[in-house]
Design a protein around this motif. Structure first.
Motif, PDB file in Angstrom:
ATOM      1  N   ARG A  48       0.836  -1.213   0.000  1.00 47.33           N
ATOM      2  CA  ARG A  48       0.000   0.000   0.000  1.00 47.33           C
ATOM      3  C   ARG A  48       0.862   1.251   0.000  1.00 47.33           C
ATOM      4  NH1 ARG A  48      -4.816  -1.517   4.391  1.00 47.33           N
ATOM      5  NH2 ARG A  48      -5.500  -3.448   3.353  1.00 47.33           N
ATOM      6  N   PHE A  49       1.929   1.241   0.805  1.00 45.50           N
ATOM      7  CA  PHE A  49       2.849   2.384   0.818  1.00 45.50           C
ATOM      8  C   PHE A  49       3.543   2.528  -0.532  1.00 45.50           C
ATOM      9  CE2 PHE A  49       2.088   2.759   5.231  1.00 45.50           C
ATOM     10  CZ  PHE A  49       2.707   3.908   5.709  1.00 45.50           C
ATOM     11  N   VAL A  50       3.945   1.394  -1.102  1.00 44.92           N
ATOM     12  CA  VAL A  50       4.605   1.432  -2.406  1.00 44.92           C
ATOM     13  C   VAL A  50       3.680   2.041  -3.453  1.00 44.92           C
ATOM     14  CG1 VAL A  50       5.493  -0.008  -4.294  1.00 44.92           C
ATOM     15  CG2 VAL A  50       6.189  -0.470  -1.938  1.00 44.92           C
ATOM     16  N   GLU A  51       2.415   1.641  -3.446  1.00 49.71           N
ATOM     17  CA  GLU A  51       1.444   2.221  -4.386  1.00 49.71           C
ATOM     18  C   GLU A  51       1.226   3.704  -4.105  1.00 49.71           C
ATOM     19  OE1 GLU A  51      -2.104  -0.086  -4.267  1.00 49.71           O
ATOM     20  OE2 GLU A  51      -1.160  -1.902  -5.093  1.00 49.71           O
ATOM     21  N   PHE A  52       1.186   4.078  -2.836  1.00 52.93           N
ATOM     22  CA  PHE A  52       0.979   5.481  -2.462  1.00 52.93           C
ATOM     23  C   PHE A  52       2.127   6.356  -2.968  1.00 52.93           C
ATOM     24  CE2 PHE A  52       1.850   8.952   0.554  1.00 52.93           C
ATOM     25  CZ  PHE A  52       0.656   9.663   0.478  1.00 52.93           C
ATOM     26  N   PHE A  53       3.350   5.826  -2.900  1.00 62.44           N
ATOM     27  CA  PHE A  53       4.520   6.604  -3.314  1.00 62.44           C
ATOM     28  C   PHE A  53       4.819   6.500  -4.805  1.00 62.44           C
ATOM     29  CE2 PHE A  53       5.896   6.217   1.284  1.00 62.44           C
ATOM     30  CZ  PHE A  53       5.820   7.577   1.549  1.00 62.44           C
ATOM     31  N   GLY A  54       3.937   5.821  -5.565  1.00 60.15           N
ATOM     32  CA  GLY A  54       4.109   5.811  -7.016  1.00 60.15           C
ATOM     33  C   GLY A  54       4.236   4.450  -7.660  1.00 60.15           C
ATOM     34  N   ASP A  55       4.258   3.374  -6.880  1.00 59.30           N
ATOM     35  CA  ASP A  55       4.325   2.006  -7.400  1.00 59.30           C
ATOM     36  C   ASP A  55       5.466   1.815  -8.404  1.00 59.30           C
ATOM     37  OD1 ASP A  55       3.595  -0.632  -7.447  1.00 59.30           O
ATOM     38  OD2 ASP A  55       2.066  -0.374  -8.995  1.00 59.30           O
ATOM     39  N   ASN A  56       6.631   2.343  -8.072  1.00 58.11           N
ATOM     40  CA  ASN A  56       7.819   2.153  -8.902  1.00 58.11           C
ATOM     41  C   ASN A  56       9.000   1.811  -8.001  1.00 58.11           C
ATOM     42  OD1 ASN A  56       8.541   4.616  -7.719  1.00 58.11           O
ATOM     43  ND2 ASN A  56       7.817   5.786  -9.479  1.00 58.11           N
ATOM     44  N   ALA A  57      10.176   1.674  -8.594  1.00 58.99           N
ATOM     45  CA  ALA A  57      11.352   1.291  -7.806  1.00 58.99           C
ATOM     46  C   ALA A  57      11.652   2.294  -6.700  1.00 58.99           C
ATOM     47  CB  ALA A  57      12.553   1.132  -8.731  1.00 58.99           C
ATOM     48  N   ALA A  58      11.540   3.593  -7.009  1.00 57.34           N
ATOM     49  CA  ALA A  58      11.832   4.633  -6.015  1.00 57.34           C
ATOM     50  C   ALA A  58      10.846   4.595  -4.843  1.00 57.34           C
ATOM     51  CB  ALA A  58      11.804   6.005  -6.668  1.00 57.34           C
ATOM     52  N   ALA A  59       9.638   4.123  -5.101  1.00 53.78           N
ATOM     53  CA  ALA A  59       8.623   4.063  -4.046  1.00 53.78           C
ATOM     54  C   ALA A  59       9.043   3.135  -2.911  1.00 53.78           C
ATOM     55  CB  ALA A  59       7.297   3.604  -4.632  1.00 53.78           C
ATOM     56  N   TRP A  60       9.818   2.110  -3.236  1.00 54.77           N
ATOM     57  CA  TRP A  60      10.285   1.191  -2.203  1.00 54.77           C
ATOM     58  C   TRP A  60      11.262   1.880  -1.260  1.00 54.77           C
ATOM     59  CZ3 TRP A  60       8.665  -3.855  -1.400  1.00 54.77           C
ATOM     60  CH2 TRP A  60       7.793  -4.371  -2.374  1.00 54.77           C
ATOM     61  N   SER A  61      12.130   2.739  -1.794  1.00 56.74           N
ATOM     62  CA  SER A  61      13.076   3.480  -0.947  1.00 56.74           C
ATOM     63  C   SER A  61      12.336   4.392   0.019  1.00 56.74           C
ATOM     64  CB  SER A  61      14.029   4.310  -1.810  1.00 56.74           C
ATOM     65  OG  SER A  61      14.710   3.491  -2.735  1.00 56.74           O
ATOM     66  N   LYS A  62      11.319   5.084  -0.485  1.00 59.52           N
ATOM     67  CA  LYS A  62      10.538   5.983   0.364  1.00 59.52           C
ATOM     68  C   LYS A  62       9.776   5.201   1.430  1.00 59.52           C
ATOM     69  CE  LYS A  62       9.950   9.170  -3.535  1.00 59.52           C
ATOM     70  NZ  LYS A  62       8.996   9.722  -4.533  1.00 59.52           N
ATOM     71  N   THR A  63       9.241   4.069   1.039  1.00 53.74           N
ATOM     72  CA  THR A  63       8.495   3.235   1.992  1.00 53.74           C
ATOM     73  C   THR A  63       9.376   2.811   3.159  1.00 53.74           C
ATOM     74  OG1 THR A  63       7.000   2.396   0.285  1.00 53.74           O
ATOM     75  CG2 THR A  63       7.270   1.045   2.266  1.00 53.74           C
ATOM     76  N   PHE A  64      10.601   2.408   2.855  1.00 55.21           N
ATOM     77  CA  PHE A  64      11.472   1.934   3.928  1.00 55.21           C
ATOM     78  C   PHE A  64      12.158   3.072   4.667  1.00 55.21           C
ATOM     79  CE2 PHE A  64      10.422  -2.023   2.107  1.00 55.21           C
ATOM     80  CZ  PHE A  64      10.472  -2.900   3.187  1.00 55.21           C
ATOM     81  N   GLY A  65      12.054   4.279   4.147  1.00 54.07           N
ATOM     82  CA  GLY A  65      12.423   5.442   4.949  1.00 54.07           C
ATOM     83  C   GLY A  65      11.452   5.615   6.102  1.00 54.07           C
ATOM     84  N   VAL A  66      10.153   5.440   5.813  1.00 52.29           N
ATOM     85  CA  VAL A  66       9.121   5.512   6.857  1.00 52.29           C
ATOM     86  C   VAL A  66       9.274   4.362   7.842  1.00 52.29           C
ATOM     87  CG1 VAL A  66       6.636   5.456   7.305  1.00 52.29           C
ATOM     88  CG2 VAL A  66       7.515   6.693   5.311  1.00 52.29           C
ATOM     89  N   PHE A  67       9.454   3.154   7.318  1.00 55.86           N
ATOM     90  CA  PHE A  67       9.570   1.980   8.182  1.00 55.86           C
ATOM     91  C   PHE A  67      10.827   2.053   9.054  1.00 55.86           C
ATOM     92  CE2 PHE A  67       7.045  -0.888   5.047  1.00 55.86           C
ATOM     93  CZ  PHE A  67       5.881  -0.197   5.366  1.00 55.86           C
TER      94      PHE A  67
END
Length: 452
Positions: free
Chosen positions: A173-192
């Motif tokens: 869900r976070f990955v989709e919120f941040f754009g559902d692309n490779a960069a979205a995973w980096s942002k997601t794990f910044g939050v986590f």
């Protein structure tokens, strides 16, 4: 030995102990449940090559575990032996998680593999080891009461499951919120990562180290490395528990990583990975509130065996159906099984420390836990490697609308068949584990030695 007799640890201290594994699981659950998916579907890295990297990396990981275990045993600070490392490593832990999910999308295939090798080892071999080995040692340092250790293991598993539930529910869900692309995973794990830092700080601030070796005042010694290893090899229960942990984590890596492929390939919707996983986690959490009763009545070994039996039944039924409702029901059964196993396995590790001290005269919390860590990381790496190999050889193609029969079978093999075999082996292995019956006598003998 423990300096003061206690009826039980404070509730907040138990909770704080569990927060440590909740923090660890933010990375661990991501690595077992989503890392391979990220590599194959977002970063464009070959699954088979990643599996080989994960397996080879375990050699380095094993060395780092043993080094960290010796560092913990030689640490003497006002915070104790284990807690200082939790404080020191929590921020590097968060940063490493971001790097793990930041493979440069524009790089060539070989360059990506180099990046994966470096960052995977940075996280698993260095950072995760430097915080998880001290954390795992903390149980044996907080109390020597066998039941209280089980309660701590229950809180550990309860909070770890909550962390896994959070990651399982919100990662995509976070990955989709941040754009559902490779960069979205980096942002997601910044939050986590930020959440993990908070959890580790609670763990550090809320726990106390109380247990000391069974020696007279002023006689505590630092055990030489070679002598410590020799002591481990004389500890039959440590060997049994270490092999058991390795097998458990092979299974967890297999079905944890295969769940998303199972949802996509067998059920036809990758988003179903959340309700399937959540059924396991919720059932596990609910069971955790009552499993202490069964541990007290049946002993750790028997509860562990019960968990293996329930897992065999749950996975066996999954092989017979692709009905979503029945899959969820089986997942609930697996959650109950996971609670039984999670409530006992870490307490069993702590009990082998006391047995080893009684058997050899050497108490080495750090070395025992680091060697166990080596075992279960080998299991996790082997499981991930097997998963990558099975998925690759089965002919899985991410872009295919319908997967081949071979691909579907490979997913079922990794998700259910191999785990069933593993749990049968664990049951056979535990036939030689008698420490539950012997433990009270061992503790009494250690007390006599300290008082002599």
């Amino acid at each position: 030995m423990e300096q003061k007799k206690r009826k039980g640890l404070p509730i907040f201290e138990r909770f704080a102990f569990g927060c440590g594994d909740a923090g660890c699981n933010i990375i661990y659950t991501a690595m077992t449940g989503f890392l391979l998916l990220y590599y194959t579907d977002y970063a464009g890295v070959n699954a088979g090559a990643v599996g080989i990297i994960m397996l080879v990396s375990r050699v380095f990981d094993g060395v780092s575990d043993l080094i960290m275990g010796n560092i913990v045993d030689r640490t003497h600070s006002r915070f104790g032996k284990a807690r200082p490392w939790i404080l020191r490593m929590c921020i590097p832990f968060a940063l490493a998680g971001i790097l793990l999910f930041s493979v440069p999308a524009s790089w060539a295939s070989n360059a990506k593999l180099v990046y994966v090798f470096i960052t995977y080892n940075l996280v698993s071999t260095v950072i995760y080891t430097a915080i998880n080995v001290p954390y795992s040692s903390l149980n044996a340092l907080m109390t020597q009461d066998p039941y209280e250790r089980s309660v701590l293991s229950i809180f550990r598993n309860l909070l770890a499951t909550a962390g896994s539930l959070f990651i399982n529910t919100f990662t995509l869900r976070f990955v989709e919120f941040f754009g559902d692309n490779a960069a979205a995973w980096s942002k997601t794990f910044g939050v986590f990562g930020l959440i993990a830092v908070i959890l580790f700080l609670i763990n550090f601030a809320g726990c106390k180290e109380r247990v000391k070796p069974a020696v007279k005042d002023g006689e505590e010694k630092t055990v030489p490395v070679k002598e410590g290893f020799v002591s481990l090899l004389k500890n039959k229960y440590w060997i049994i528990v270490t092999v058991m942990l390795a097998l458990i984590f092979v299974s967890m890596a297999l079905y944890g990583g295969a769940t998303v492929y199972f949802a996509k390939t067998v059920l036809g919707d990758k988003n179903l990975v959340a309700p399937i996983g959540n059924a396991v986690y919720i059932a596990q959490i609910v069971t955790m509130f009552i499993v202490a009763f069964f541990v007290k009545k049946m002993g750790k070994r028997n509860v562990m065996i019960a968990g293996c039996v329930l897992n065999i039944i749950g996975f066996g039924l999954m092989l017979l159906t692709d009905n979503y409702v029945l899959i969820i029901a089986c997942s609930v059964l697996r959650g109950v099984a996971s609670a039984c196993m999670g409530a006992t396995m870490w307490a069993m590790v702590s009990d082998t420390i006391d047995y080893g001290e009684w058997k050899t005269g050497n108490r080495t919390e750090g070395l025992v836990n680091s060697a166990c860590s080596f075992g279960y990381k080998i299991g996790n790496g082997l499981g991930s490697a097997i998963l990558g190999g099975i998925i690759s050889m089965g002919g899985y193609v991410d872009s295919a609308a319908v997967q081949s029969a071979g691909a579907v079978f490979s997913v079922k093999l990794a998700f259910a068949i191999i785990p069933i075999v593993i749990y049968v082996v664990i049951i056979i292995l535990l036939k030689g584990y008698k420490l539950d019956q012997e433990f009270d006598g061992i503790i009494e003998d250690l007390k006599k030695r300290a008082e002599a």
